[in-house]
Write a protein that holds these residues in place. Structure first.
Motif, PDB file in Angstrom:
ATOM      1  N   MET A 283     -30.353  54.058  -4.478  1.00 20.19           N
ATOM      2  CA  MET A 283     -30.498  55.504  -5.619  1.00 20.19           C
ATOM      3  C   MET A 283     -29.817  54.713  -6.944  1.00 20.19           C
ATOM      4  O   MET A 283     -28.646  55.000  -6.486  1.00 20.19           O
ATOM      5  CB  MET A 283     -30.473  57.460  -5.670  1.00 20.19           C
ATOM      6  N   LEU A 284     -30.041  55.341  -7.772  1.00 16.93           N
ATOM      7  CA  LEU A 284     -29.163  54.791  -9.181  1.00 16.93           C
ATOM      8  C   LEU A 284     -29.147  56.512  -9.954  1.00 16.93           C
ATOM      9  O   LEU A 284     -29.919  56.443 -10.410  1.00 16.93           O
ATOM     10  CB  LEU A 284     -29.508  53.238  -9.896  1.00 16.93           C
ATOM     11  N   LEU A 285     -27.994  56.942 -10.037  1.00 16.25           N
ATOM     12  CA  LEU A 285     -28.046  58.712 -10.333  1.00 16.25           C
ATOM     13  C   LEU A 285     -27.016  58.435 -11.419  1.00 16.25           C
ATOM     14  O   LEU A 285     -25.973  57.711 -11.326  1.00 16.25           O
ATOM     15  CB  LEU A 285     -27.727  58.942  -9.040  1.00 16.25           C
ATOM     16  N   MET A 286     -27.522  59.621 -11.715  1.00 17.39           N
ATOM     17  CA  MET A 286     -25.702  60.024 -12.804  1.00 17.39           C
ATOM     18  C   MET A 286     -24.650  60.775 -12.209  1.00 17.39           C
ATOM     19  O   MET A 286     -24.071  61.075 -11.669  1.00 17.39           O
ATOM     20  CB  MET A 286     -26.620  61.337 -13.639  1.00 17.39           C
ATOM     21  N   PRO A 287     -23.508  59.079 -12.411  1.00 18.00           N
ATOM     22  CA  PRO A 287     -22.650  60.050 -13.060  1.00 18.00           C
ATOM     23  C   PRO A 287     -21.660  60.963 -13.159  1.00 18.00           C
ATOM     24  O   PRO A 287     -22.178  61.286 -14.504  1.00 18.00           O
ATOM     25  CB  PRO A 287     -21.233  58.407 -13.858  1.00 18.00           C
ATOM     26  N   GLN A 288     -21.033  61.666 -12.123  1.00 13.68           N
ATOM     27  CA  GLN A 288     -21.110  62.912 -12.225  1.00 13.68           C
ATOM     28  C   GLN A 288     -19.666  63.375 -11.812  1.00 13.68           C
ATOM     29  O   GLN A 288     -19.468  63.146 -10.715  1.00 13.68           O
ATOM     30  CB  GLN A 288     -21.701  63.860 -12.066  1.00 13.68           C
ATOM     31  N   ASP A 289     -18.797  64.586 -11.832  1.00 13.57           N
ATOM     32  CA  ASP A 289     -18.078  64.953 -10.683  1.00 13.57           C
ATOM     33  C   ASP A 289     -19.053  66.047  -9.768  1.00 13.57           C
ATOM     34  O   ASP A 289     -20.541  66.671 -10.896  1.00 13.57           O
ATOM     35  CB  ASP A 289     -17.459  66.591 -11.888  1.00 13.57           C
ATOM     36  N   LEU A 290     -18.550  66.073  -9.164  1.00 12.18           N
ATOM     37  CA  LEU A 290     -19.451  66.948  -7.971  1.00 12.18           C
ATOM     38  C   LEU A 290     -19.655  67.953  -7.623  1.00 12.18           C
ATOM     39  O   LEU A 290     -18.191  68.586  -7.384  1.00 12.18           O
ATOM     40  CB  LEU A 290     -19.765  66.144  -6.300  1.00 12.18           C
ATOM     41  N   SER A 291     -20.395  69.148  -7.922  1.00  6.51           N
ATOM     42  CA  SER A 291     -20.307  70.317  -8.311  1.00  6.51           C
ATOM     43  C   SER A 291     -20.105  71.043  -6.398  1.00  6.51           C
ATOM     44  O   SER A 291     -20.293  70.748  -6.099  1.00  6.51           O
ATOM     45  CB  SER A 291     -21.220  71.394  -9.198  1.00  6.51           C
ATOM     46  N   ASP A 292     -20.293  72.298  -6.430  1.00  6.55           N
ATOM     47  CA  ASP A 292     -19.560  72.887  -5.068  1.00  6.55           C
ATOM     48  C   ASP A 292     -21.056  73.287  -4.546  1.00  6.55           C
ATOM     49  O   ASP A 292     -21.651  73.090  -3.316  1.00  6.55           O
ATOM     50  CB  ASP A 292     -19.164  73.873  -5.293  1.00  6.55           C
ATOM     51  N   ASP A 293     -22.282  73.128  -5.253  1.00  2.08           N
ATOM     52  CA  ASP A 293     -23.612  72.968  -4.728  1.00  2.08           C
ATOM     53  C   ASP A 293     -24.363  71.695  -4.789  1.00  2.08           C
ATOM     54  O   ASP A 293     -25.343  71.924  -3.683  1.00  2.08           O
ATOM     55  CB  ASP A 293     -24.822  74.075  -6.203  1.00  2.08           C
ATOM     56  N   ALA A 294     -23.919  70.359  -4.889  1.00  3.52           N
ATOM     57  CA  ALA A 294     -23.675  69.821  -4.428  1.00  3.52           C
ATOM     58  C   ALA A 294     -24.213  68.609  -2.663  1.00  3.52           C
ATOM     59  O   ALA A 294     -22.693  69.187  -2.743  1.00  3.52           O
ATOM     60  CB  ALA A 294     -23.613  68.059  -5.102  1.00  3.52           C
ATOM     61  N   GLN A 295     -25.184  68.552  -2.259  1.00  2.00           N
ATOM     62  CA  GLN A 295     -25.088  68.413  -1.052  1.00  2.00           C
ATOM     63  C   GLN A 295     -26.794  67.601  -0.573  1.00  2.00           C
ATOM     64  O   GLN A 295     -27.029  67.026  -1.478  1.00  2.00           O
ATOM     65  CB  GLN A 295     -25.177  69.679  -0.680  1.00  2.00           C
ATOM     66  N   LEU A 296     -25.939  66.870   0.879  1.00  2.00           N
ATOM     67  CA  LEU A 296     -26.524  66.380   1.509  1.00  2.00           C
ATOM     68  C   LEU A 296     -28.111  67.720   1.999  1.00  2.00           C
ATOM     69  O   LEU A 296     -26.498  68.293   2.850  1.00  2.00           O
ATOM     70  CB  LEU A 296     -26.058  65.051   2.218  1.00  2.00           C
ATOM     71  N   GLU A 297     -28.855  67.385   2.490  1.00  2.00           N
ATOM     72  CA  GLU A 297     -29.857  67.864   3.849  1.00  2.00           C
ATOM     73  C   GLU A 297     -29.950  66.666   4.089  1.00  2.00           C
ATOM     74  O   GLU A 297     -31.319  65.947   3.881  1.00  2.00           O
ATOM     75  CB  GLU A 297     -30.657  68.312   2.755  1.00  2.00           C
ATOM     76  N   ILE A 298     -29.626  66.501   5.534  1.00  2.00           N
ATOM     77  CA  ILE A 298     -30.146  65.946   6.758  1.00  2.00           C
ATOM     78  C   ILE A 298     -30.832  66.230   8.114  1.00  2.00           C
ATOM     79  O   ILE A 298     -30.170  67.322   8.377  1.00  2.00           O
ATOM     80  CB  ILE A 298     -29.148  64.751   7.030  1.00  2.00           C
ATOM     81  N   ILE A 299     -31.932  65.725   7.732  1.00  2.00           N
ATOM     82  CA  ILE A 299     -33.331  65.607   8.976  1.00  2.00           C
ATOM     83  C   ILE A 299     -33.087  64.983   9.941  1.00  2.00           C
ATOM     84  O   ILE A 299     -33.358  63.737   9.384  1.00  2.00           O
ATOM     85  CB  ILE A 299     -34.629  66.433   8.540  1.00  2.00           C
ATOM     86  N   TYR A 300     -33.284  65.232  11.263  1.00  2.00           N
ATOM     87  CA  TYR A 300     -32.718  64.481  11.921  1.00  2.00           C
ATOM     88  C   TYR A 300     -33.368  65.000  13.705  1.00  2.00           C
ATOM     89  O   TYR A 300     -33.360  66.031  13.662  1.00  2.00           O
ATOM     90  CB  TYR A 300     -31.903  63.220  12.395  1.00  2.00           C
ATOM     91  N   THR A 301     -32.873  63.558  15.120  1.00  2.00           N
ATOM     92  CA  THR A 301     -34.060  64.675  15.881  1.00  2.00           C
ATOM     93  C   THR A 301     -32.723  63.473  16.676  1.00  2.00           C
ATOM     94  O   THR A 301     -32.653  62.913  16.489  1.00  2.00           O
ATOM     95  CB  THR A 301     -35.223  64.161  16.488  1.00  2.00           C
ATOM     96  N   VAL A 302     -32.424  64.747  17.804  1.00  2.00           N
ATOM     97  CA  VAL A 302     -31.428  64.172  19.152  1.00  2.00           C
ATOM     98  C   VAL A 302     -32.627  64.360  20.840  1.00  2.00           C
ATOM     99  O   VAL A 302     -33.156  65.571  20.724  1.00  2.00           O
ATOM    100  CB  VAL A 302     -30.279  64.451  19.593  1.00  2.00           C
ATOM    101  N   ASN A 303     -32.923  63.641  21.203  1.00  2.00           N
ATOM    102  CA  ASN A 303     -33.994  63.675  22.119  1.00  2.00           C
ATOM    103  C   ASN A 303     -34.888  64.409  21.700  1.00  2.00           C
ATOM    104  O   ASN A 303     -34.985  65.553  23.015  1.00  2.00           O
ATOM    105  CB  ASN A 303     -33.442  63.644  23.643  1.00  2.00           C
ATOM    106  N   GLY A 304     -35.527  63.590  20.424  1.00  2.00           N
ATOM    107  CA  GLY A 304     -36.725  64.974  20.409  1.00  2.00           C
ATOM    108  C   GLY A 304     -36.276  66.615  19.691  1.00  2.00           C
ATOM    109  O   GLY A 304     -37.212  67.189  19.270  1.00  2.00           O
TER     110      GLY A 304
END
Length: 364
Positions: A283-304
């Motif tokens: 992804m080519l995104l805007m350079p920026q200071d990362l706020s406290d609200d900026a986050q990753l949401e990661i959805i994955y499965t472990v053994n289903g």
């Protein structure tokens, strides 16, 4: 609230000098066409943007593609360069130029006539790529302009679809050119150009360090990050000098507008293996200071069994760079999702050949 971000990546550009076209240049002695060499993409430790995604030595497009166009800016003057002036703009300044096969370079044209070097004149050049910034019908091309302080792009918006994001680039200013070089550099003929990346590149990699558990990635979202801002190159006139440590300090001024990007989503998912695997695309995104609200949401499965992890971006650390609290221009961050039997996912933004940042660890 607006934030001022200092730009950290650099590249340089060289162009040629000429203001007259083929039919109106009686003083031209050699009738040598102005030709621009392939833009060189610095690697720092008009219908649309034809090429989406990253361009550069460490990408799948290592040289500037012949299919792409860029806007060229030019000043014509006598003697040595003393500063960029609107009064000295060449006829073709501010226009898009395309690759011309018969010269094996990028050459400005007026209709079907080329521009040629003007006797007794020198030229200074700068450029911006791509020619079409795809900003929509409400955005005016007059929002991109060049002057004594360099390039300005007002209210630039990063595309919401990662597949439609392009490598926004600006060149260094190069001065006192009198003719097109006869040598070939970078595979093309003409005056060499060097571009700087204006955005940040974000990508992800996955690895499973457990021998007993099957881990499958379902989706990654980058949440609540800025997507709009104004770019200023901020050149302080100093003759021919262009020095990022001295008289050039590019920066982004971001707005308060935020959005969420989907970096990866697949119902089937991709299985983590014991070998670190980088996901396709950045992804080519805007350079920026990362706020406290900026986050990753990661959805994955472990053994289903599905799991969801939310990770504040500005808390992640690299063993080599420390806390990654901002995304800098010209830097590519690789966030590595490591799964261990203890239930830990580790993130390691790495910056390679843009700038690699490794070993940013998140404990679950």
């Amino acid at each position: 609230m607006k934030k001022i971000l200092l730009v950290t990546a650099i590249a340089s550009v060289s162009l040629a000098s000429c203001v007259n076209d083929e039919a109106a240049n009686p003083q031209n002695i050699f009738k040598q066409r102005i030709v621009f060499d392939t833009p060189v993409l610095y690697s720092n430790e008009s219908a649309r943007a034809i090429e989406y995604g990253e361009i550069g030595p460490n990408t799948d497009k290592p040289v500037y593609p012949t299919t792409e166009q860029f806007v060229i800016y030019a000043n014509s003057y006598e003697g040595s360069f003393a500063g960029w002036s609107a009064d000295n703009e060449a006829d073709f300044s501010g226009t898009a130029i395309a690759y011309v096969e018969d010269v094996n370079g990028w050459a400005p044209k007026n209709g079907d006539k080329y521009y040629y070097w003007e006797s007794g004149k020198k030229m200074a050049f700068a450029a911006c790529s791509p020619a079409d910034l795809e900003q929509g019908s409400t955005w005016s091309e007059s929002n991109r302009y060049y002057g004594a302080t360099g390039l300005t792009i007002e209210n630039f918006t990063v595309a919401s679809d990662p597949a439609k994001q392009f490598d926004l680039m600006f060149s260094t200013r190069t001065c006192d050119h009198e003719s097109t070089p006869t040598t070939t550099t970078g595979g093309y003929n003409g005056v060499p150009i060097q571009f700087q990346h204006a955005l940040s590149a974000i990508r992800f990699a996955v690895k499973n360090e457990s021998d007993e558990e099957t881990v499958v990635l379902k989706s990654i979202k980058v949440m609540d990050v800025n997507y709009k801002g104004t770019f200023n190159e901020n050149i302080t006139e100093d003759g021919v000098n262009y020095d990022r440590d001295d008289n050039v300090s590019p920066e982004w001024e971001t707005t308060s507008d935020i959005t969420t990007y989907t970096a990866y989503a697949d119902a089937t998912g991709i299985e983590f293996t014991s070998t670190l695997a980088t996901l396709d695309g950045s992804m080519l995104l805007m350079p920026q200071d990362l706020s406290d609200d900026a986050q990753l949401e990661i959805i994955y499965t472990v053994n289903g069994k599905e799991r969801t992890k939310y990770v504040p971006l500005n808390t992640l650390e690299s063993t080599t760079k420390g806390t990654i609290s901002s995304w800098d221009l010209g830097t590519r961050y690789t966030y590595c999702l490591h799964y261990k039997a203890q239930g830990k996912i580790f993130f390691a933004p790495a910056v390679d050949e843009w700038i690699d940042i490794d070993d940013i660890v998140i404990n679950l």
